[in-house]
Design an enzyme around this catalytic site. Sequence first.
Site, PDB file in Angstrom:
ATOM      1  N   PHE A  22       0.850  -1.196   0.000  1.00  0.00           N
ATOM      2  CA  PHE A  22       0.000   0.000   0.000  1.00  0.00           C
ATOM      3  C   PHE A  22       0.891   1.253   0.000  1.00  0.00           C
ATOM      4  CE2 PHE A  22      -3.521   2.666   1.037  1.00  0.00           C
ATOM      5  CZ  PHE A  22      -4.667   1.916   0.857  1.00  0.00           C
ATOM      6  N   ALA A  57      -0.172  -2.074   5.844  1.00  0.00           N
ATOM      7  CA  ALA A  57       0.445  -1.970   7.173  1.00  0.00           C
ATOM      8  C   ALA A  57      -0.305  -2.802   8.209  1.00  0.00           C
ATOM      9  CB  ALA A  57       0.500  -0.511   7.607  1.00  0.00           C
ATOM     10  N   TYR A  58      -1.588  -2.990   7.994  1.00  0.00           N
ATOM     11  CA  TYR A  58      -2.389  -3.788   8.931  1.00  0.00           C
ATOM     12  C   TYR A  58      -1.862  -5.231   9.009  1.00  0.00           C
ATOM     13  CZ  TYR A  58      -6.588  -5.601  11.215  1.00  0.00           C
ATOM     14  OH  TYR A  58      -7.453  -6.167  12.092  1.00  0.00           O
ATOM     15  N   HIS A  89     -10.373   5.147   9.025  1.00  0.00           N
ATOM     16  CA  HIS A  89      -9.606   3.947   8.652  1.00  0.00           C
ATOM     17  C   HIS A  89      -8.126   4.125   8.997  1.00  0.00           C
ATOM     18  CE1 HIS A  89      -9.533   0.127   6.601  1.00  0.00           C
ATOM     19  NE2 HIS A  89      -8.497   0.505   5.875  1.00  0.00           N
ATOM     20  N   PHE A 114      10.729  -0.128  13.705  1.00  0.00           N
ATOM     21  CA  PHE A 114       9.480   0.478  13.241  1.00  0.00           C
ATOM     22  C   PHE A 114       9.750   1.457  12.102  1.00  0.00           C
ATOM     23  CE2 PHE A 114       5.823   3.441  13.947  1.00  0.00           C
ATOM     24  CZ  PHE A 114       4.815   2.516  13.713  1.00  0.00           C
ATOM     25  N   ARG A 128       9.694  12.117   4.116  1.00  0.00           N
ATOM     26  CA  ARG A 128      10.306  11.163   5.052  1.00  0.00           C
ATOM     27  C   ARG A 128      10.869   9.931   4.347  1.00  0.00           C
ATOM     28  NH1 ARG A 128       7.186  14.525   7.111  1.00  0.00           N
ATOM     29  NH2 ARG A 128       7.314  15.210   9.280  1.00  0.00           N
TER      30      ARG A 128
HETATM   31  N1  INI Z   1      -2.622   0.315   4.418  1.00  0.00           N
HETATM   32  C1  INI Z   1      -1.471   0.996   4.449  1.00  0.00           C
HETATM   33  O1  INI Z   1      -0.396   0.390   4.508  1.00  0.00           O
HETATM   34  N2  INI Z   1      -1.482   2.357   4.435  1.00  0.00           N
HETATM   35  C2  INI Z   1      -2.640   3.077   4.384  1.00  0.00           C
HETATM   36  O2  INI Z   1      -2.579   4.330   4.337  1.00  0.00           O
HETATM   37  C3  INI Z   1      -3.872   2.369   4.340  1.00  0.00           C
HETATM   38  N3  INI Z   1      -5.117   3.085   4.275  1.00  0.00           N
HETATM   39  O3  INI Z   1      -5.117   4.323   4.462  1.00  0.00           O
HETATM   40  O4  INI Z   1      -6.170   2.527   4.086  1.00  0.00           O
HETATM   41  C4  INI Z   1      -3.834   0.950   4.354  1.00  0.00           C
HETATM   42  N4  INI Z   1      -4.958   0.225   4.321  1.00  0.00           N
HETATM   43  C5  INI Z   1      -4.978  -1.193   4.019  1.00  0.00           C
HETATM   44  C6  INI Z   1      -4.761  -2.053   5.253  1.00  0.00           C
HETATM   45  O5  INI Z   1      -3.412  -1.978   5.686  1.00  0.00           O
HETATM   46  C7  INI Z   1      -5.066  -3.533   4.965  1.00  0.00           C
HETATM   47  O6  INI Z   1      -4.200  -4.013   3.972  1.00  0.00           O
HETATM   48  C8  INI Z   1      -6.512  -3.769   4.510  1.00  0.00           C
HETATM   49  O7  INI Z   1      -7.423  -3.171   5.420  1.00  0.00           O
HETATM   50  C9  INI Z   1      -6.813  -5.289   4.412  1.00  0.00           C
HETATM   51  O8  INI Z   1      -6.621  -5.944   5.666  1.00  0.00           O
END
Ligand code: INI
Length: 154
Positions: A22, A57-58, A89, A114, A128
């Site tokens: 992402f 990131a999730y 979100h 991190f 950054r």
């Molecule tokens: N994931 C990111 O790494 N950065 C973001 O800014 C972001 N936003 O803003 O939505 C994001 N969302 C996806 C999330 O990490 C998961 O992959 C998704 O929800 C599926 O589990």
Amino acid sequence: MKVIEAGVAAPGKKVAIAVSRFNSFVVERLLEGAVDTLERIGQINPNDITVVRVPGAYELPLTVQKLAESKQYSAVIAIGAVIRGGTPHFDFVAGQANSGLAQVALNTGVPVAFGVITTDTDEQAIDRAGVKHGNKGSEAALSALEMINVLDQI
Ligand code: INI
């Protein structure tokens, strides 16, 4: 007085990097910074660096946990970019990444660096990732290298 502190050269050590897809326009720059620092400053052999790509990131905490539990790596670096949109979100993703990664380090005893940036705008993220405010991927790699050596001494 005994003081434990360490340098950042760690030749012979293995390091894993979990990186989210992402916001790849900025995440790829962070990854480049991390790899460059591991190789050039840490003297880590390119063959001793494993990169794992995940959706966002999730997904980083679970991935980093699996890498740390494998006991194959002296440190794991998490790299991602959470950029605020107009919805809550952002807070959920950024919060989960932040607390999840801290928990993995404490639960496994493996240093987790991190390298996830959280910003309000694309411009702040770019700044950054090698523009005005250094490269947070490189900084995370430096921290991983130092922690490998500090923990080795304790
Ligand atoms: N994931 C990111 O790494 N950065 C973001 O800014 C972001 N936003 O803003 O939505 C994001 N969302 C996806 C999330 O990490 C998961 O992959 C998704 O929800 C599926 O589990």
